[in-house]
Design a protein around this motif. Structure first.
Motif, PDB file in Angstrom:
ATOM      1  N   ILE A 180      -7.085   5.624   7.469  1.00 46.00           N
ATOM      2  CA  ILE A 180      -5.905   5.878   6.651  1.00 46.00           C
ATOM      3  C   ILE A 180      -5.884   7.363   6.342  1.00 46.00           C
ATOM      4  O   ILE A 180      -6.853   7.905   5.809  1.00 46.00           O
ATOM      5  CB  ILE A 180      -5.934   5.068   5.344  1.00 46.00           C
ATOM      6  N   ALA A 181      -4.778   8.000   6.671  1.00 41.75           N
ATOM      7  CA  ALA A 181      -4.649   9.444   6.450  1.00 41.75           C
ATOM      8  C   ALA A 181      -3.470   9.702   5.529  1.00 41.75           C
ATOM      9  O   ALA A 181      -2.338   9.353   5.852  1.00 41.75           O
ATOM     10  CB  ALA A 181      -4.451  10.169   7.779  1.00 41.75           C
ATOM     11  N   LYS A 182      -3.773  10.297   4.372  1.00 39.38           N
ATOM     12  CA  LYS A 182      -2.727  10.702   3.438  1.00 39.38           C
ATOM     13  C   LYS A 182      -2.715  12.221   3.451  1.00 39.38           C
ATOM     14  O   LYS A 182      -3.492  12.874   2.754  1.00 39.38           O
ATOM     15  CB  LYS A 182      -3.008  10.147   2.042  1.00 39.38           C
ATOM     16  N   GLU A 183      -1.852  12.785   4.282  1.00 39.21           N
ATOM     17  CA  GLU A 183      -1.834  14.221   4.530  1.00 39.21           C
ATOM     18  C   GLU A 183      -1.417  15.021   3.301  1.00 39.21           C
ATOM     19  O   GLU A 183      -1.860  16.156   3.123  1.00 39.21           O
ATOM     20  CB  GLU A 183      -0.914  14.542   5.709  1.00 39.21           C
ATOM     21  N   SER A 184      -0.570  14.454   2.428  1.00 40.92           N
ATOM     22  CA  SER A 184      -0.119  15.204   1.252  1.00 40.92           C
ATOM     23  C   SER A 184      -1.279  15.523   0.312  1.00 40.92           C
ATOM     24  O   SER A 184      -1.287  16.557  -0.343  1.00 40.92           O
ATOM     25  CB  SER A 184       0.965  14.430   0.504  1.00 40.92           C
ATOM     26  N   ASP A 185      -2.267  14.635   0.217  1.00 42.61           N
ATOM     27  CA  ASP A 185      -3.445  14.860  -0.626  1.00 42.61           C
ATOM     28  C   ASP A 185      -4.667  15.278   0.185  1.00 42.61           C
ATOM     29  O   ASP A 185      -5.751  15.415  -0.374  1.00 42.61           O
ATOM     30  CB  ASP A 185      -3.781  13.590  -1.421  1.00 42.61           C
ATOM     31  N   ASN A 186      -4.513  15.436   1.495  1.00 46.57           N
ATOM     32  CA  ASN A 186      -5.615  15.773   2.402  1.00 46.57           C
ATOM     33  C   ASN A 186      -6.773  14.788   2.249  1.00 46.57           C
ATOM     34  O   ASN A 186      -7.918  15.164   2.092  1.00 46.57           O
ATOM     35  CB  ASN A 186      -6.080  17.219   2.181  1.00 46.57           C
ATOM     36  N   GLN A 187      -6.443  13.473   2.296  1.00 49.51           N
ATOM     37  CA  GLN A 187      -7.436  12.408   2.153  1.00 49.51           C
ATOM     38  C   GLN A 187      -7.459  11.551   3.414  1.00 49.51           C
ATOM     39  O   GLN A 187      -6.419  11.306   4.024  1.00 49.51           O
ATOM     40  CB  GLN A 187      -7.103  11.496   0.965  1.00 49.51           C
ATOM     41  N   HIS A 188      -8.670  11.091   3.761  1.00 43.25           N
ATOM     42  CA  HIS A 188      -8.852  10.158   4.880  1.00 43.25           C
ATOM     43  C   HIS A 188      -9.773   9.043   4.421  1.00 43.25           C
ATOM     44  O   HIS A 188     -10.770   9.292   3.743  1.00 43.25           O
ATOM     45  CB  HIS A 188      -9.458  10.864   6.100  1.00 43.25           C
ATOM     46  N   ILE A 205      13.393   2.850   4.190  1.00 47.05           N
ATOM     47  CA  ILE A 205      12.273   2.342   4.985  1.00 47.05           C
ATOM     48  C   ILE A 205      11.023   2.364   4.112  1.00 47.05           C
ATOM     49  O   ILE A 205      10.658   3.399   3.555  1.00 47.05           O
ATOM     50  CB  ILE A 205      12.067   3.193   6.246  1.00 47.05           C
ATOM     51  N   SER A 206      10.349   1.201   3.977  1.00 47.74           N
ATOM     52  CA  SER A 206       9.109   1.132   3.196  1.00 47.74           C
ATOM     53  C   SER A 206       7.881   1.146   4.096  1.00 47.74           C
ATOM     54  O   SER A 206       6.813   1.562   3.669  1.00 47.74           O
ATOM     55  CB  SER A 206       9.092  -0.113   2.310  1.00 47.74           C
ATOM     56  N   ALA A 207       8.034   0.701   5.336  1.00 49.81           N
ATOM     57  CA  ALA A 207       6.909   0.714   6.275  1.00 49.81           C
ATOM     58  C   ALA A 207       7.441   0.707   7.709  1.00 49.81           C
ATOM     59  O   ALA A 207       8.475   0.105   8.001  1.00 49.81           O
ATOM     60  CB  ALA A 207       6.005  -0.477   6.046  1.00 49.81           C
ATOM     61  N   GLU A 208       6.719   1.391   8.557  1.00 49.33           N
ATOM     62  CA  GLU A 208       7.012   1.395   9.991  1.00 49.33           C
ATOM     63  C   GLU A 208       5.688   1.180  10.707  1.00 49.33           C
ATOM     64  O   GLU A 208       4.765   1.983  10.586  1.00 49.33           O
ATOM     65  CB  GLU A 208       7.630   2.721  10.420  1.00 49.33           C
ATOM     66  N   ILE A 209       5.578   0.073  11.440  1.00 47.41           N
ATOM     67  CA  ILE A 209       4.341  -0.281  12.133  1.00 47.41           C
ATOM     68  C   ILE A 209       4.610  -0.239  13.632  1.00 47.41           C
ATOM     69  O   ILE A 209       5.518  -0.904  14.130  1.00 47.41           O
ATOM     70  CB  ILE A 209       3.850  -1.674  11.707  1.00 47.41           C
ATOM     71  N   LYS A 264       8.171   7.759  -3.797  1.00 41.33           N
ATOM     72  CA  LYS A 264       8.515   9.188  -3.771  1.00 41.33           C
ATOM     73  C   LYS A 264       8.824   9.674  -2.349  1.00 41.33           C
ATOM     74  O   LYS A 264       9.189  10.827  -2.164  1.00 41.33           O
ATOM     75  CB  LYS A 264       7.362  10.007  -4.340  1.00 41.33           C
ATOM     76  N   GLY A 265       8.620   8.821  -1.361  1.00 38.74           N
ATOM     77  CA  GLY A 265       8.884   9.198   0.025  1.00 38.74           C
ATOM     78  C   GLY A 265       7.683   9.791   0.736  1.00 38.74           C
ATOM     79  O   GLY A 265       7.798  10.240   1.867  1.00 38.74           O
TER      80      GLY A 265
END
Length: 191
Positions: A123-131, A64-68, A95-96
């Motif tokens: 946009i929330a990238k939880e692995s890097d704690n970025q919004h 799966i590359s995207a789920e909308i 990398k998943g």
């Protein structure tokens, strides 16, 4: 002198003379009642619909590359394009790692695999704690590129950055921020 047999000639003569009077009512009475329906010009494969609680999945190489996900979806005038409301999506890199995207409205084009998000995009990238916060975002799944032409706010663990015009390459993990860039950092940053 008029004889009885001459009366027969008066009938056709009276019909010819009075023709302008009786022609229109008789013609409308004798006209067949047929309704003509022009042939459909629409593409028979094209359908118009409205759906509630929509989930769109994109797969590449079995992953799966995207789920909308959206609360509502509508067809648009363009084929393979869908208008979305209350959008919540997950985009997966090679990398998943998951990047979550939310917005009030969106447009998804299945043929070009492009997603346009409008109004209150987060946009929330939880692995890097970025919004990332903006009002307009374009995502191209084939190139793995995110482009935001309007004002952008990026918040991380120890920094917040504002600017205008952001380009993000998901595969490489690089950001290009344009316009007047303002960066506010907290704590110490080592080179």
């Amino acid at each position: 002198m008029i004889k009885r047999r001459n009366y027969i000639w008066l009938v056709p003569l009276s019909l010819i003379v009075t023709f302008p009077v009786w022609r229109i009512p008789v013609a409308s009475f004798l006209t067949p009642r047929v309704t003509y329906e022009p042939p459909r010009t629409e593409d028979p494969k094209r359908q118009n619909f409205k759906m509630e609680t929509v989930r769109i999945l994109q797969n590449k190489n079995g992953k799966i590359s995207a789920e909308i996900r959206a609360e509502r979806a509508f067809t648009t005038d363009n084929p393979d394009e869908y208008s979305l409301e209350i959008v919540d999506g997950d985009i997966y890199n090679t990398k998943g790692e998951v990047t979550n995207i939310t917005a009030r409205q969106g447009v998804f084009n299945g043929a070009s695999q492009q997603l346009t998000l409008i109004d209150n995009v987060v946009i929330a990238k939880e692995s890097d704690n970025q919004h990332l916060y903006t009002d307009l975002l374009y995502y191209d799944d084939t190139k793995k590129l995110v482009f935001c032409p309007n004002k952008v706010l990026i918040e991380g663990q120890d920094a917040s950055i504002t600017g205008t015009g952001l380009s993000h390459d998901i595969a490489k993990g690089t950001y290009d921020l344009g316009g007047r860039v303002f960066c506010n950092t907290q704590g110490s940053i080592s080179p």
